[in-house]
Enzyme design. Structure first.
Site, PDB file in Angstrom:
ATOM      1  N   GLU A 121       0.816  -1.208   0.000  1.00 31.43           N
ATOM      2  CA  GLU A 121       0.000   0.000   0.000  1.00 31.43           C
ATOM      3  C   GLU A 121       0.852   1.261   0.000  1.00 31.43           C
ATOM      4  O   GLU A 121       1.937   1.287   0.565  1.00 31.43           O
ATOM      5  CB  GLU A 121      -0.855   0.037   1.259  1.00 31.43           C
ATOM      6  N   CYS A 158       3.359   8.097   2.104  1.00 32.65           N
ATOM      7  CA  CYS A 158       3.804   7.004   2.974  1.00 32.65           C
ATOM      8  C   CYS A 158       4.106   5.793   2.091  1.00 32.65           C
ATOM      9  O   CYS A 158       3.217   5.292   1.400  1.00 32.65           O
ATOM     10  CB  CYS A 158       2.682   6.700   3.979  1.00 32.65           C
ATOM     11  N   CYS A 163       6.083  -8.453   6.996  1.00 36.80           N
ATOM     12  CA  CYS A 163       7.208  -8.083   7.862  1.00 36.80           C
ATOM     13  C   CYS A 163       7.529  -9.272   8.749  1.00 36.80           C
ATOM     14  O   CYS A 163       6.628  -9.961   9.220  1.00 36.80           O
ATOM     15  CB  CYS A 163       6.829  -6.872   8.719  1.00 36.80           C
ATOM     16  N   CYS A 191       5.550  -7.646  15.535  1.00 37.70           N
ATOM     17  CA  CYS A 191       5.134  -6.818  16.672  1.00 37.70           C
ATOM     18  C   CYS A 191       3.696  -7.198  16.996  1.00 37.70           C
ATOM     19  O   CYS A 191       2.871  -7.350  16.092  1.00 37.70           O
ATOM     20  CB  CYS A 191       5.253  -5.341  16.339  1.00 37.70           C
ATOM     21  N   CYS A 245       0.642  -5.233  15.546  1.00 42.22           N
ATOM     22  CA  CYS A 245       0.696  -4.797  14.136  1.00 42.22           C
ATOM     23  C   CYS A 245       0.231  -5.917  13.221  1.00 42.22           C
ATOM     24  O   CYS A 245       0.740  -7.038  13.290  1.00 42.22           O
ATOM     25  CB  CYS A 245       2.126  -4.399  13.775  1.00 42.22           C
ATOM     26  N   GLY A 270       6.189  -3.059   6.203  1.00 42.08           N
ATOM     27  CA  GLY A 270       7.558  -3.578   6.226  1.00 42.08           C
ATOM     28  C   GLY A 270       8.509  -2.806   7.111  1.00 42.08           C
ATOM     29  O   GLY A 270       8.216  -1.709   7.579  1.00 42.08           O
ATOM     30  N   GLU A 271       9.669  -3.407   7.363  1.00 41.66           N
ATOM     31  CA  GLU A 271      10.713  -2.792   8.184  1.00 41.66           C
ATOM     32  C   GLU A 271      11.819  -2.298   7.237  1.00 41.66           C
ATOM     33  O   GLU A 271      12.593  -3.106   6.704  1.00 41.66           O
ATOM     34  CB  GLU A 271      11.243  -3.824   9.184  1.00 41.66           C
ATOM     35  N   LEU A 302       8.962   3.015  19.466  1.00 40.70           N
ATOM     36  CA  LEU A 302       9.406   2.685  20.823  1.00 40.70           C
ATOM     37  C   LEU A 302       8.361   1.825  21.541  1.00 40.70           C
ATOM     38  O   LEU A 302       8.612   0.689  21.902  1.00 40.70           O
ATOM     39  CB  LEU A 302       9.675   3.986  21.585  1.00 40.70           C
ATOM     40  N   HIS A 303       7.215   2.408  21.796  1.00 36.27           N
ATOM     41  CA  HIS A 303       6.019   1.721  22.300  1.00 36.27           C
ATOM     42  C   HIS A 303       6.097   1.180  23.732  1.00 36.27           C
ATOM     43  O   HIS A 303       5.065   0.821  24.303  1.00 36.27           O
ATOM     44  CB  HIS A 303       5.579   0.584  21.371  1.00 36.27           C
ATOM     45  N   ASN A 331      -4.973   1.313  16.645  1.00 36.36           N
ATOM     46  CA  ASN A 331      -6.139   0.983  15.834  1.00 36.36           C
ATOM     47  C   ASN A 331      -6.309  -0.529  15.811  1.00 36.36           C
ATOM     48  O   ASN A 331      -5.500  -1.240  15.232  1.00 36.36           O
ATOM     49  CB  ASN A 331      -5.977   1.533  14.421  1.00 36.36           C
ATOM     50  N   CYS A 386      -2.926   1.975   7.022  1.00 38.57           N
ATOM     51  CA  CYS A 386      -1.890   1.100   6.476  1.00 38.57           C
ATOM     52  C   CYS A 386      -2.303  -0.354   6.647  1.00 38.57           C
ATOM     53  O   CYS A 386      -2.600  -0.787   7.738  1.00 38.57           O
ATOM     54  CB  CYS A 386      -0.560   1.327   7.186  1.00 38.57           C
TER      55      CYS A 386
END
Ligand code: SAH
Ligand code: SF4
Length: 365
Positions: A92, A105, A112, A116, A119, A167-168, A222-223, A298, A341
């Site tokens: 996307e 973006c 990925c 996480c 995600c 993706g990373e 970070l999270h 989300n 995303c």
């Protein structure tokens, strides 16, 4: 014979290719400008190149963007494309217009590997690195649609780039860095490094390289502010823990008050959203020039988390602001169009394969 897609070339690779085809370095510069400054998709219109050279180029090379599977436009102006790559996998791309800027973006991988826990991209089975041509091709598609060529014109619609799609990016470093250098090229799309932000979950060996090679803005997902929780939310933390991550951010080349690290912090109800977490966050990054982005989580069907209450988000933001951090709370954009995303991709997969939807938001950057 398959034709060489010139979007996959750096300038030097284009020069080498032209020379191997008995075309001069000067020709390569002309072709580069036509592709990256004027956005041409074919050789026919390259009117300063002889007809015979154009015909030859047309036989051996192409200027091929990825295909568009689907496009949606939100009432708030956000546009989202589902983009099909050569092997039919999909990623996307999003355009987010704001008062003073227009941000694209970009995705760097299909899926990925980092899983996480909050995600949805991390739950996808297929993982594939995009080529630099597929990355720059996403940006070109957006510029085509917005009529934003030639790239040097006034009032550009695309002013900023964020590597925050699927993706990373630092696990596809070679292709991502090549694409970023191409988009920064003065003879091309010419977006300044100050207007490009790369977001990473913390692939430490490539952070310093990013600063030295590219000098773009760095955003860190970070999270969590202690290893125990971050190991659960961002499992790559088991390999690159907080102490090492913070150290590598403190040493990020070119860091200054005008070039701050952006810390992304997803607000998860009863997980990482207490006053104590906010205070520990401040302690952790206190000596680093920083911006903080609070991202309301989300949720997606099957996700283990809930979004923090508005009260908790506001309280968290207030603690940060009281100690001098500007901490904008990201506003979701394009919610009417599956603009989040990962969301459009899932929606179309759902229609095609009756799969679960996923609901990852996009935000103001
Ligand atoms: N892999 C990179 C860049 C892509 S993700 C990274 O992790 O930084 C872009 C941002 O969206 C990251 O900060 C990520 O943690 C966040 N994100 C992913 N899923 C989300 C969700 N469901 N809700 C809110 N933010 C999410
Ligand atoms: Fe990968 Fe980033 Fe999602 Fe983590 S948040 S799984 S690193 S895309």
């Amino acid at each position: 014979m398959t034709r060489q897609n010139l979007l996959d070339f750096s300038f030097q690779e284009l020069v080498d290719f032209c020379i191997s085809e008995q075309l001069s370095k000067f020709r390569a510069s002309q072709i580069w400008r036509w592709i990256h400054c004027f956005g041409l998709k074919s050789f026919e219109e390259m009117n300063n190149i002889s007809k015979s050279s154009r015909e030859h180029l047309n036989k051996i090379a192409s200027i091929t963007r990825p295909q568009i599977s689907e496009m949606q436009v939100s009432i708030d102006g956000t546009i989202k494309w589902l983009i099909k790559l050569k092997d039919n996998s999909e990623v996307e791309t999003v355009y987010i217009p704001q008062d003073d800027r227009g941000t694209v973006c970009l995705s760097s991988q299909v899926g990925c590997t980092l899983n996480c826990s909050f995600c949805h991209t991390g739950t996808q089975a297929l993982v594939k690195n995009l080529t630099s041509g597929e990355i720059i091709g996403q940006l070109m598609l957006v510029m085509d649609y917005l009529n934003d060529w030639p790239s040097g014109k006034n009032n550009r619609k695309v002013t900023n780039i964020v590597m925050m799609g699927m993706g990373e990016p630092l696990l596809n470093y070679n292709e991502v860095s090549k694409a970023i250098k191409i988009m920064m090229s003065d003879d091309g799309i010419a977006i300044s490094r100050r207007r490009i932000t790369l977001s990473t979950s913390g692939i430490i060996p490539n952070i310093e390289k990013t600063g030295i090679d590219l000098g773009v803005n760095l955003a860190i997902s970070l999270h969590a502010v202690n290893d125990e929780l971050r190991n659960q939310l961002v499992p790559i933390n088991k390999k690159y823990n907080l102490e090492k991550l913070i150290k590598s951010c403190r040493n990020y080349p070119k860091l200054s008050n005008s070039r701050r690290i952006t810390w992304e912090y997803v607000m998860l109800k009863d997980v990482n959203d207490t006053s104590e977490d906010a205070i520990n966050l401040i302690k952790l990054i206190d000596d680093i020039p920083s911006k903080i982005n609070l991202i309301p989580f989300n949720p997606w069907p099957g996700s283990l988390f809930e979004t923090s209450t508005q009260e908790n988000i506001d309280n968290f933001a207030k603690i940060l602001m009281d100690s001098g951090f500007a901490s904008p709370i990201r506003k979701p954009r394009g919610q009417d169009i599956y603009a989040a995303c990962g969301q459009l991709k899932s929606k179309s997969e759902k229609i095609r394969k009756s799969q679960n939807n996923k609901l990852v938001p996009i935000y103001n950057f």
